[in-house]
Design an enzyme around this catalytic site. Structure first.
Site, PDB file in Angstrom:
ATOM      1  N   ASP A 194       0.857  -1.212   0.054  1.00 22.85           N
ATOM      2  CA  ASP A 194       0.045   0.065  -0.078  1.00 22.85           C
ATOM      3  C   ASP A 194       0.759   1.282   0.012  1.00 22.85           C
ATOM      4  O   ASP A 194       2.047   1.363   0.138  1.00 22.85           O
ATOM      5  CB  ASP A 194      -1.046  -0.037   1.117  1.00 22.85           C
TER       6      ASP A 194
ATOM      7  N   ASN B   2      -7.321  -3.282  14.414  1.00 20.89           N
ATOM      8  CA  ASN B   2      -8.765  -3.228  13.901  1.00 20.89           C
ATOM      9  C   ASN B   2      -8.848  -4.443  12.955  1.00 20.89           C
ATOM     10  O   ASN B   2     -10.012  -4.724  12.532  1.00 20.89           O
ATOM     11  CB  ASN B   2      -9.632  -2.115  13.353  1.00 20.89           C
TER      12      ASN B   2
ATOM     13  N   HIS C 282      -6.926  -5.018  10.118  1.00 24.06           N
ATOM     14  CA  HIS C 282      -6.877  -4.590   8.860  1.00 24.06           C
ATOM     15  C   HIS C 282      -5.678  -5.398   8.314  1.00 24.06           C
ATOM     16  O   HIS C 282      -4.647  -5.548   8.919  1.00 24.06           O
ATOM     17  CB  HIS C 282      -7.012  -3.151   8.538  1.00 24.06           C
TER      18      HIS C 282
ATOM     19  N   GLU D  30      -9.648  -2.128   5.377  1.00 22.05           N
ATOM     20  CA  GLU D  30     -10.055  -1.873   6.719  1.00 22.05           C
ATOM     21  C   GLU D  30     -11.405  -2.886   6.909  1.00 22.05           C
ATOM     22  O   GLU D  30     -12.007  -3.563   5.853  1.00 22.05           O
ATOM     23  CB  GLU D  30     -10.525  -0.568   6.828  1.00 22.05           C
TER      24      GLU D  30
HETATM   25  C1  F6R Z   1       1.613  -1.764   6.151  1.00 19.65           C
HETATM   26  C2  F6R Z   1       0.010  -2.309   6.257  1.00 19.65           C
HETATM   27  C3  F6R Z   1      -0.565  -2.368   7.466  1.00 19.65           C
HETATM   28  C4  F6R Z   1       0.092  -2.642   8.756  1.00 19.65           C
HETATM   29  C5  F6R Z   1      -0.515  -2.756   9.725  1.00 19.65           C
HETATM   30  C6  F6R Z   1       0.292  -2.959  11.178  1.00 19.65           C
HETATM   31  O1  F6R Z   1       1.875  -1.580   4.771  1.00 19.65           O
HETATM   32  O2  F6R Z   1      -0.219  -2.383   5.149  1.00 19.65           O
HETATM   33  O3  F6R Z   1      -1.630  -3.287   7.318  1.00 19.65           O
HETATM   34  O4  F6R Z   1       0.877  -3.879   8.637  1.00 19.65           O
HETATM   35  O5  F6R Z   1      -1.244  -1.440  10.100  1.00 19.65           O
HETATM   36  O6  F6R Z   1       1.177  -1.823  11.375  1.00 19.65           O
HETATM   37  P1  F6R Z   1       2.276  -2.081  12.476  1.00 19.65           P
HETATM   38  O7  F6R Z   1       3.043  -3.037  12.041  1.00 19.65           O
HETATM   39  O8  F6R Z   1       2.838  -0.573  12.344  1.00 19.65           O
HETATM   40  O9  F6R Z   1       1.516  -2.463  13.675  1.00 19.65           O
END
Ligand code: F6R
Length: 239
Positions: free
Chosen positions: A65, A134, A136, A141
């Site tokens: 992303d 959450n 995702h 989401e």
């Molecule tokens: C990052 C992404 C997100 C993260 C998720 C966890 O490219 O797509 O899904 O993997 O938000 O983020 P952290 O590792 O910062 O807790």
């Protein structure tokens, strides 16, 4: 779904690193197509790749992303994150790095092209990912469709709040992003997801014990035939 519970973040990162190396070594294609995340979780995994000087000459990467609304040069863009934490430290060919362009004039077209490019390379061999508090995965989401592909999405308040730690304030966090879809992720030959810390415990409970449900996108992971989830004891506390 294989669930591996380890003591701490260091062990989780080491395990993910070893798993990645094993998958890469097993690969018989000319190139290895690797899906990658940003965020706090993969930082130590990337450090281990750099420290061991893994040969990236035949690896093609696709990031999950990218934010919309900040430039690539912004230190918080996923483009900058990947350069700082991985790409500038390994011998990857610049033309083998793929990150959605959140600055594209035609965002719809950019998403379409991204999805097509993954297919052109024969799909992702290994998709490594993190999990949001959450549930995702990438920026899919809650309420994302199982059949979703690369597209523009709105970030939830929860994700904006969680990611504010990288910015000066929550107001500075972009509200939209380009993300690969759930079906893009599920289309990979192998999935390797990781999580650590007690703030991930509820999402991990839903991922492992809950039914596959749109409300917790990571719960869809269990529908994949080759998925490994590596977590620490703190993230596993509700299992
Ligand atoms: C990052 C992404 C997100 C993260 C998720 C966890 O490219 O797509 O899904 O993997 O938000 O983020 P952290 O590792 O910062 O807790």
């Amino acid at each position: 779904m294989r669930v591996i519970i380890l003591k701490n973040y260091e062990q989780v990162s080491e395990c993910v690193f070893n798993h990645f190396i094993a998958s890469f070594k097993k690969n018989t294609r000319d190139n290895f197509v690797l899906g990658l995340p940003t965020g706090g979780t993969p930082i130590l995994f990337y450090e281990k790749i750099a420290k061991n000087q893994v040969d990236f000459s035949k690896i093609i990467t696709f990031n999950m992303d990218e934010y919309i609304g900040i430039s690539r040069d912004n230190k918080n863009s996923f483009y900058s994150f990947m350069n700082e934490n991985l790409y500038k430290k390994v011998n990857i060919k610049p033309e083998n790095i793929n990150i959605p362009n959140g600055e594209a004039m035609d965002l719809e077209q950019e998403c379409k092209k991204y999805e097509e490019k993954i297919k052109l390379y024969g799909g992702i061999d290994l998709f490594v990912g993190g999990i949001g508090t959450n549930g995702h995965i990438a920026f899919n989401e809650p309420n994302s469709d199982f059949s979703s592909v690369t597209r523009v999405v709105n970030l939830t308040e929860k994700t904006i709040k969680d990611n504010a730690r990288f910015f000066n304030s929550a107001d500075d966090v972009p509200k939209t992003a380009i993300t690969v879809g759930i079906s893009t992720i599920m289309g990979a030959k192998e999935l390797l997801f990781m999580a650590n810390g007690k703030n991930k415990a509820e999402a991990i409970k839903q991922t492992v014990n809950g039914a596959a449900d749109k409300l917790w996108p990571s719960s869809f992971l269990k529908n994949h035939k080759n998925v490994t989830l590596v977590i620490d004891e703190a993230a596993a506390i509700l299992l």
